[in-house]
Design a protein around this motif. Structure first.
Motif, PDB file in Angstrom:
ATOM      1  N   HIS A   1       0.834  -1.209   0.000  1.00 37.80           N
ATOM      2  CA  HIS A   1       0.000   0.000   0.000  1.00 37.80           C
ATOM      3  C   HIS A   1       0.872   1.264   0.000  1.00 37.80           C
ATOM      4  O   HIS A   1       0.777   2.078   0.927  1.00 37.80           O
ATOM      5  CB  HIS A   1      -0.927   0.006   1.222  1.00 37.80           C
ATOM      6  N   PRO A   2       1.683   1.455  -1.023  1.00 45.27           N
ATOM      7  CA  PRO A   2       2.522   2.654  -1.046  1.00 45.27           C
ATOM      8  C   PRO A   2       1.737   3.936  -1.304  1.00 45.27           C
ATOM      9  O   PRO A   2       2.168   5.022  -0.950  1.00 45.27           O
ATOM     10  CB  PRO A   2       3.508   2.371  -2.181  1.00 45.27           C
ATOM     11  N   VAL A   3       0.549   3.805  -1.939  1.00 40.87           N
ATOM     12  CA  VAL A   3      -0.267   4.977  -2.266  1.00 40.87           C
ATOM     13  C   VAL A   3      -1.731   4.708  -1.919  1.00 40.87           C
ATOM     14  O   VAL A   3      -2.148   3.565  -1.780  1.00 40.87           O
ATOM     15  CB  VAL A   3      -0.147   5.344  -3.767  1.00 40.87           C
ATOM     16  N   GLU A   4      -2.502   5.795  -1.782  1.00 42.62           N
ATOM     17  CA  GLU A   4      -3.945   5.671  -1.545  1.00 42.62           C
ATOM     18  C   GLU A   4      -4.705   5.517  -2.858  1.00 42.62           C
ATOM     19  O   GLU A   4      -5.653   4.746  -2.956  1.00 42.62           O
ATOM     20  CB  GLU A   4      -4.466   6.916  -0.821  1.00 42.62           C
ATOM     21  N   VAL A   5      -4.294   6.323  -3.848  1.00 42.07           N
ATOM     22  CA  VAL A   5      -4.952   6.297  -5.154  1.00 42.07           C
ATOM     23  C   VAL A   5      -3.902   5.948  -6.199  1.00 42.07           C
ATOM     24  O   VAL A   5      -2.883   6.635  -6.308  1.00 42.07           O
ATOM     25  CB  VAL A   5      -5.593   7.664  -5.484  1.00 42.07           C
TER      26      VAL A   5
ATOM     27  N   MET B   1       3.978   9.683  -5.785  1.00 44.88           N
ATOM     28  CA  MET B   1       5.094   8.743  -5.727  1.00 44.88           C
ATOM     29  C   MET B   1       5.401   8.194  -7.112  1.00 44.88           C
ATOM     30  O   MET B   1       4.496   7.858  -7.883  1.00 44.88           O
ATOM     31  CB  MET B   1       4.787   7.592  -4.765  1.00 44.88           C
ATOM     32  N   TYR B   2       6.705   8.109  -7.403  1.00 49.44           N
ATOM     33  CA  TYR B   2       7.197   7.596  -8.676  1.00 49.44           C
ATOM     34  C   TYR B   2       8.168   6.446  -8.411  1.00 49.44           C
ATOM     35  O   TYR B   2       8.770   6.352  -7.333  1.00 49.44           O
ATOM     36  CB  TYR B   2       7.927   8.704  -9.451  1.00 49.44           C
ATOM     37  N   GLU B   3       8.331   5.592  -9.414  1.00 46.75           N
ATOM     38  CA  GLU B   3       9.237   4.454  -9.261  1.00 46.75           C
ATOM     39  C   GLU B   3      10.020   4.239 -10.547  1.00 46.75           C
ATOM     40  O   GLU B   3       9.478   4.378 -11.656  1.00 46.75           O
ATOM     41  CB  GLU B   3       8.437   3.194  -8.916  1.00 46.75           C
ATOM     42  N   SER B   4      11.299   3.896 -10.403  1.00 48.00           N
ATOM     43  CA  SER B   4      12.136   3.623 -11.566  1.00 48.00           C
ATOM     44  C   SER B   4      12.056   2.146 -11.919  1.00 48.00           C
ATOM     45  O   SER B   4      11.524   1.328 -11.156  1.00 48.00           O
ATOM     46  CB  SER B   4      13.586   4.008 -11.270  1.00 48.00           C
TER      47      SER B   4
END
Length: 269
Positions: free
Chosen positions: A139-143, A192-195
């Motif tokens: 659950h890194p983000v809500e949306v 939040m972003y991810e590589s």
């Protein structure tokens, strides 16, 4: 925001005081040309400083009267314990001038220090939120990012200003979503972003109070780098576990995208 390092508060203060090294002056001048909001603030502060200096120049250029020199004052005190009213009044006048200059300088410095403290507080909260949520796998983000339009609209409404989720695909990061966070009684947004390699980057945004625009502020805490600034009344902090050399170009890309989309974003709220 070019050069070996971003323009900071110390550069702007030295520019106003007229003590900026020549090697740095051109960079600050170019920065102010690109940031009219900061340029107006610097111009106002410079004008206030010069106006006060001009107003009191006549007094500062006068030689200190002989009756106010320490040796003469001590001699008068030895001859007569009470000071003469005229001498006492003159001393008070000189003290008042010094007090005005000191008070104005103190107020200018205190207001700048307060703005810096507020910026540090937002950066602290952004870094703390980054540490907590980037380690989340379920659950890194809500949306999630597949609801980006809803996410941006929701967070914009809660923060109270139009927000944008910058596109960082060219920088190797894709949006995975965002969430709402509390910050000193205010609502804050985290994108939040991810590589491809799994490294995560966050963009934190909240209302920036009365400050319209500031330069980049960089800090590093235990391997986590953060670059913060204020623009159009919003405080932004971009945070990632990367070096300063890697983070600053990403921050500049984010800044430019936010500048380019700020006007269109107003039409959605």
């Amino acid at each position: 925001m070019t050069g070996e390092r971003p323009i900071g508060e110390d550069d702007l203060q030295a520019f106003v005081d007229g003590r900026l090294p020549s090697s740095r002056r051109d960079a600050v001048t170019a920065y102010l040309a690109e940031h009219p909001g900061t340029a107006e603030q610097v111009e106002r502060e410079s004008a206030h400083r010069e106006a006060l200096r001009t107003r009191l120049a006549f007094k500062a250029q006068e030689p200190i009267p002989s009756r106010l020199r320490v040796a003469n004052i001590m001699a008068v005190r030895r001859r007569s314990s009470p000071w003469r009213p005229a001498a006492f009044a003159a001393v008070l006048a000189w003290l008042a001038i010094g007090g005005v200059l000191g008070a104005w300088g103190g107020f200018w410095w205190a207001s700048r220090t307060q703005r810096q403290a507020e910026a540090v507080s937002v950066a602290d909260n952004a870094i703390a939120a980054h540490r907590i949520y980037v380690s989340e796998r379920l659950h890194p983000v809500e949306v999630p990012a597949d609801q980006e339009a809803h996410l941006v609209q929701w967070l914009s409404r809660r923060v109270g200003k139009p927000l944008t989720a910058p596109n960082l695909n060219a920088q190797g990061y894709h949006l995975i979503g965002g969430r709402l966070l509390p910050d000193s009684g205010e609502a804050a947004a985290q994108f939040m972003y991810e590589s491809v390699g799994g490294n995560r980057l966050t963009l934190y945004a909240r209302s920036g109070g009365d400050e319209a625009e500031t330069s980049f502020r960089f800090e590093e805490r235990d391997g986590v780098s953060a670059c913060s600034w204020i623009d159009k009344g919003l405080s932004y902090v971009v945070t990632a576990k990367v070096s300063r050399a890697e983070l600053l170009p990403i921050a500049e890309v984010i800044y430019k995208q936010l500048e380019a989309t700020s006007e269109p974003a107003k039409g959605h709220l």
